[in-house]
Design a protein around this motif. Structure first.
Motif, PDB file in Angstrom:
ATOM      1  N   UNK A 143      51.543  18.122  37.309  1.00 50.31           N
ATOM      2  CA  UNK A 143      52.310  16.910  37.018  1.00 50.31           C
ATOM      3  C   UNK A 143      51.393  15.684  37.015  1.00 50.31           C
ATOM      4  N   UNK A 144      51.579  14.819  36.048  1.00 54.17           N
ATOM      5  CA  UNK A 144      50.715  13.636  35.919  1.00 54.17           C
ATOM      6  C   UNK A 144      50.776  12.752  37.165  1.00 54.17           C
ATOM      7  N   UNK A 145      51.917  12.736  37.848  1.00 51.90           N
ATOM      8  CA  UNK A 145      52.048  11.875  39.043  1.00 51.90           C
ATOM      9  C   UNK A 145      51.161  12.343  40.188  1.00 51.90           C
ATOM     10  N   UNK A 146      50.640  13.573  40.115  1.00 53.22           N
ATOM     11  CA  UNK A 146      49.797  14.104  41.188  1.00 53.22           C
ATOM     12  C   UNK A 146      48.303  13.969  40.878  1.00 53.22           C
ATOM     13  N   UNK A 147      47.974  13.233  39.834  1.00 53.14           N
ATOM     14  CA  UNK A 147      46.587  13.074  39.387  1.00 53.14           C
ATOM     15  C   UNK A 147      46.086  11.686  39.771  1.00 53.14           C
ATOM     16  N   UNK A 148      44.889  11.637  40.377  1.00 49.88           N
ATOM     17  CA  UNK A 148      44.339  10.378  40.881  1.00 49.88           C
ATOM     18  C   UNK A 148      42.929  10.160  40.324  1.00 49.88           C
ATOM     19  N   UNK A 149      42.777   9.208  39.396  1.00 47.66           N
ATOM     20  CA  UNK A 149      41.424   8.869  38.944  1.00 47.66           C
ATOM     21  C   UNK A 149      40.591   8.338  40.116  1.00 47.66           C
ATOM     22  N   UNK A 150      39.310   8.673  40.120  1.00 43.57           N
ATOM     23  CA  UNK A 150      38.403   8.260  41.190  1.00 43.57           C
ATOM     24  C   UNK A 150      37.168   7.609  40.586  1.00 43.57           C
ATOM     25  N   UNK A 151      36.891   6.396  41.037  1.00 38.95           N
ATOM     26  CA  UNK A 151      35.713   5.670  40.571  1.00 38.95           C
ATOM     27  C   UNK A 151      34.628   5.763  41.641  1.00 38.95           C
ATOM     28  N   UNK A 152      33.648   6.621  41.404  1.00 39.52           N
ATOM     29  CA  UNK A 152      32.617   6.864  42.401  1.00 39.52           C
ATOM     30  C   UNK A 152      31.395   7.487  41.741  1.00 39.52           C
ATOM     31  N   UNK A 153      30.263   7.372  42.418  1.00 38.41           N
ATOM     32  CA  UNK A 153      29.044   8.022  41.958  1.00 38.41           C
ATOM     33  C   UNK A 153      28.913   9.447  42.496  1.00 38.41           C
ATOM     34  N   UNK A 154      29.855   9.880  43.297  1.00 39.20           N
ATOM     35  CA  UNK A 154      29.802  11.242  43.824  1.00 39.20           C
ATOM     36  C   UNK A 154      29.769  12.245  42.673  1.00 39.20           C
ATOM     37  N   UNK A 155      29.151  13.391  42.942  1.00 42.37           N
ATOM     38  CA  UNK A 155      29.126  14.468  41.952  1.00 42.37           C
ATOM     39  C   UNK A 155      30.473  15.177  41.891  1.00 42.37           C
ATOM     40  N   UNK A 156      30.662  15.978  40.841  1.00 43.76           N
ATOM     41  CA  UNK A 156      31.887  16.776  40.716  1.00 43.76           C
ATOM     42  C   UNK A 156      32.050  17.712  41.918  1.00 43.76           C
ATOM     43  N   UNK A 157      30.967  18.335  42.321  1.00 44.55           N
ATOM     44  CA  UNK A 157      30.996  19.266  43.447  1.00 44.55           C
ATOM     45  C   UNK A 157      31.401  18.535  44.728  1.00 44.55           C
TER      46      UNK A 157
END
Length: 357
Positions: free
Chosen positions: A150-164
């Protein structure tokens, strides 16, 4: 648009051992209204996926996760899921970092192209109702090249962290933050974290220290040095006598997902009015406590599974402000999930294992 009609995925075909994990081609999920499709970049490995595969949540199971994993035969346990029968065959994978590639609703199109984390615990009836579902326990999860949520459970994250690094966060930190939120850990508290070297335990340390609490951590000696880098005030060997080491009425809060035979001792260690919060039982679900200590000391005993509304937004905010740090022990290709879970159960690692599709 999704580039292919099929994808690679690990399908848990039925309840049982590692042989039930099958790496195979599967159709890319088709979206329903309100859903988005995510290309999985990395997916963390958790104890709960092993428990779900084996049926450990059944009321007929009295042993620890590791003891159950030694079985050669697995009985069919209709109540082996979190709250009901697990819908096998199932794609597991509770932790997901990925990129949104498709959205069913036009209002969700701005998510396309964004790197996101998925909140795996979903309060489907709203946050005033404790009913919930979990990605990878109740519907297909992130051990695949694509997952729909569900789209409501998705949170964009702005960070330099890697995918892992991002994929190491959701389940462990969300569970730990929910525990600390429920017992309202404050800067004046002394907090004892059991199983401190595990994913939830090490997350709880960081989150409690972020709140300014004094933190004692229980773990094997091999992990003491690593835990000290997290700012722990006192590291205690897991074989130590906690009552002798800490004394009666010495801590305000116990954070526990270990349980086992020493669980009851924590009531003696807690101060009057103390709080004990639990989210698991990796050392065994059957415990013995002295109820007199519980009520005579006005102790609050709290179980947590359903995440409260502020929990996941808090975690995303902590990441973006670099107030927490990821702990990744090792990565594996998705096809090597059986090896990852085998090493996971050896419990010689510090930090999370992460799978790469």
């Amino acid at each position: 648009m999704k580039p292919h009609q099929t994808m690679k995925a690990v399908v848990t075909i039925e309840q049982g051992g590692l042989d039930k994990l099958v790496y195979q081609d599967m159709p890319v999920p088709e979206l329903a209204a309100g859903e988005v499709l995510i290309k999985v970049l990395a997916a963390g490995v958790n104890n709960t996926e092993i428990n779900t595969r084996m049926g450990w949540y059944s009321g007929n199971v009295n042993t620890s996760t590791n003891e159950m994993a030694k079985q050669s035969d697995f009985n069919a346990l209709s109540d082996g899921g979190w709250s009901h029968e697990t819908p096998f065959p199932l794609i597991q994978g509770t932790d997901c970092c990925g990129i949104v590639v498709e959205a069913a609703n036009s209002t969700d199109k701005p998510l396309i192209g964004q790197r996101v984390l998925v909140r795996p615990c979903m309060r489907t009836n709203g946050f005033d109702d404790f009913n919930h579902i979990w990605m990878a326990s109740d519907f297909d999860g992130a051990f695949a090249e694509y997952v729909k949520v569900p789209a409501r459970e998705v949170f964009p994250v702005q960070t330099q962290w890697s995918d892992v690094e991002l994929a190491s966060i959701p389940c462990a930190f969300g569970t730990a933050e929910n525990m600390l939120h429920r017992v309202d850990v404050r800067h004046s508290d002394t907090v004892l974290v059991m199983g401190a070297s595990g994913g939830v335990g090490s997350a709880a340390i960081q989150l409690a220290k972020r709140r300014g609490a004094r933190v004692f951590a229980v773990a094997s000696k091999s992990n003491h040095q690593s835990l000290q880098t997290l700012g722990v005030d006192n590291v205690i060997d897991r074989n130590a006598d906690l009552l002798h080491t800490l004394g009666e009425n010495s801590v305000d809060v116990v954070i526990d997902n270990v349980a086992g035979e020493n669980f009851g001792q924590q009531l003696t260690i807690l101060k009057r009015g103390g709080r004990l919060v639990t989210s698991g039982a990796i050392a065994g679900p059957m415990v013995s406590i002295d109820l007199r200590k519980l009520y005579l000391k006005d102790i609050s005993l709290i179980g947590t599974t359903a995440w409260d509304e502020p929990v996941f937004p808090n975690i995303v905010r902590y990441i973006e402000k670099n107030e927490i740090r990821p702990l990744v022990a090792k990565t594996f290709p998705l096809a090597q999930i059986a090896q990852a879970q085998t090493e996971f159960l050896q419990r010689q690692h510090f930090g999370k294992f992460v799978l790469i599709p």
